[in-house]
Design an enzyme around this catalytic site. Structure first.
Site, PDB file in Angstrom:
ATOM      1  N   ARG A 169      -4.879  28.306 -13.180  1.00 49.22           N
ATOM      2  CA  ARG A 169      -5.373  27.014 -12.695  1.00 49.22           C
ATOM      3  C   ARG A 169      -4.246  26.215 -12.039  1.00 49.22           C
ATOM      4  NH1 ARG A 169      -4.590  21.546 -12.808  1.00 49.22           N
ATOM      5  NH2 ARG A 169      -3.912  21.742 -14.969  1.00 49.22           N
ATOM      6  N   ASP A 170      -3.329  25.693 -12.845  1.00 46.16           N
ATOM      7  CA  ASP A 170      -2.264  24.853 -12.299  1.00 46.16           C
ATOM      8  C   ASP A 170      -1.311  25.649 -11.432  1.00 46.16           C
ATOM      9  OD1 ASP A 170      -1.189  22.364 -11.954  1.00 46.16           O
ATOM     10  OD2 ASP A 170      -0.062  22.334 -13.824  1.00 46.16           O
TER      11      ASP A 170
ATOM     12  N   HIS B  13       2.967  19.797 -21.607  1.00 46.18           N
ATOM     13  CA  HIS B  13       2.802  20.438 -20.300  1.00 46.18           C
ATOM     14  C   HIS B  13       3.960  19.958 -19.429  1.00 46.18           C
ATOM     15  CE1 HIS B  13       0.215  21.883 -16.853  1.00 46.18           C
ATOM     16  NE2 HIS B  13       0.983  21.012 -16.213  1.00 46.18           N
TER      17      HIS B  13
ATOM     18  N   HIS C 141       6.719  20.337 -16.139  1.00 39.93           N
ATOM     19  CA  HIS C 141       7.105  20.871 -14.833  1.00 39.93           C
ATOM     20  C   HIS C 141       8.627  20.830 -14.737  1.00 39.93           C
ATOM     21  CE1 HIS C 141       3.145  21.042 -12.595  1.00 39.93           C
ATOM     22  NE2 HIS C 141       2.812  20.525 -13.771  1.00 39.93           N
TER      23      HIS C 141
ATOM     24  N   CYS D 237       1.135  19.860  -8.395  1.00 38.99           N
ATOM     25  CA  CYS D 237      -0.050  19.027  -8.190  1.00 38.99           C
ATOM     26  C   CYS D 237      -0.201  18.699  -6.709  1.00 38.99           C
ATOM     27  CB  CYS D 237       0.070  17.735  -8.999  1.00 38.99           C
ATOM     28  SG  CYS D 237      -1.288  16.582  -8.724  1.00 38.99           S
TER      29      CYS D 237
ATOM     30  N   ASN E 146       5.228  24.587 -12.730  1.00 37.37           N
ATOM     31  CA  ASN E 146       5.343  24.482 -14.179  1.00 37.37           C
ATOM     32  C   ASN E 146       6.545  25.278 -14.663  1.00 37.37           C
ATOM     33  OD1 ASN E 146       2.365  24.620 -13.266  1.00 37.37           O
ATOM     34  ND2 ASN E 146       2.231  23.605 -15.245  1.00 37.37           N
TER      35      ASN E 146
END
Length: 308
Positions: free
Chosen positions: A20-21, A212, A214, A245, A254
């Site tokens: 996803r990310d 989470h 980055h 993002c 990430n």
């Protein structure tokens, strides 16, 4: 609050967010088959929680337009949980129909970023969260909240810890099974991790905490270790270190699953995940995306080197 010794933390669960990310900010849109293959490889590596898809408008995030098709093809195994990210009730309805195991709702801690990311203010996103959480609970599906920009905002600057704490309370009150604190733009440092961990635990002591990170400013791994030293046992990571993002300027990926695994395993912390399998997957993914893999473990190798 006394900090736990490193040796007392015996297990850390990694949530693989690459499907996803890791993919949502890439110019190359992978085929549905390749997305399923990425998830299959992650599960084969030993990962048991995968953020597989997001149910968002395809015009805003075209990389996630095939969420239903991906969920229809993922390997269903006992003990493996697939997370779908949702932002509104329509997204939740899609996620439930696609048979996700968990839903994750993002609420951005600052209004400017929230409007750019989700087209609504933080207060409006919280109202959506309350509705989504209630409906998910009724459907028997766990709902978690990710508090985005918890460490800082690209438009408003520093994020007040008190704002993060208030969002955590709202998550708790609506029945969140987990609260994730996201350094969406990679500005946090270990001292902030410690402060937010302690303050959020005071506000929502019964709700498990996840982080989470980055690695935009090369602090992501230090932050992850700081979280582990505070007793946090669930961390997000993305195979190869891909990600970012699309609504945050200069966002980078990430923290990489394999690089994080190296640190955790060297600390004696069990994850149940094969580093070598993740490295191979990262190489495969880099080839599919047509770009170098940001992670470092695949270049440097493990230490000590495996026997020939």
């Amino acid at each position: 609050m006394k900090e736990p010794d490193r040796e007392s933390v015996l297990h850390t669960t990694l949530v693989e967010v690459g499907p996803r990310d890791g993919l949502q900010n890439e110019d190359v849109i992978l085929s549905t088959e390749d997305k399923i293959e990425l998830i299959r490889r992650s599960v084969a590596a030993g990962i048991r929680r995968v953020e597989a898809v997001s149910f968002v408008h395809p015009q805003r995030v075209p990389q996630m337009a095939d969420a239903e098709e991906v969920m229809a093809g993922v390997p269903r195994r006992d003990g493996v949980s697939y997370i779908g990210l949702v932002l509104n009730r329509r997204g939740l309805d899609r996620a439930l129909a696609a048979r996700v195991d968990e839903v994750n709702v993002v609420v951005v801690a600052t209004d400017t970023f929230c409007v750019r990311n989700q087209g609504c203010t933080t207060a409006e996103a919280l109202d959506a969260w309350d509705d989504i959480a209630a409906a998910a609970i009724e459907a028997g599906v766990p709902a978690s909240m990710t508090i985005a920009a918890a460490f800082g905002c690209p438009f408003e600057g520093e994020t007040a810890p008190s704002q993060v704490v208030e969002l955590a309370r709202r998550a708790r009150d609506a029945g969140a099974v987990e609260i994730a604190l996201a350094d969406t733009i990679g500005v946090g440092v270990p001292g902030q991790v410690r402060e937010l961990t302690r303050r959020v635990r005071e506000a929502a002591p019964a709700v498990p905490l996840r982080f989470h990170f980055h690695n935009t400013r090369n602090t992501g791994y230090a932050n992850a270790i700081a979280a582990v030293e505070e007793g946090v046992t669930v961390l997000d990571a993305s195979t190869g270190g891909f990600g970012g993002c699309p609504f945050a300027p200069a966002a980078t990926g990430n923290i990489a699953t394999e690089d994080l695994l190296y640190s955790l395993h060297r600390m004696g912390i069990d994850t149940g995940v094969s580093m070598s399998t993740v490295v191979d997957t990262a190489d495969w993914l880099g080839d599919r995306l047509g770009k170098p893999t940001p992670a470092l473990l695949g270049r440097a190798g493990t230490f000590p080197a495996p026997s020939p």
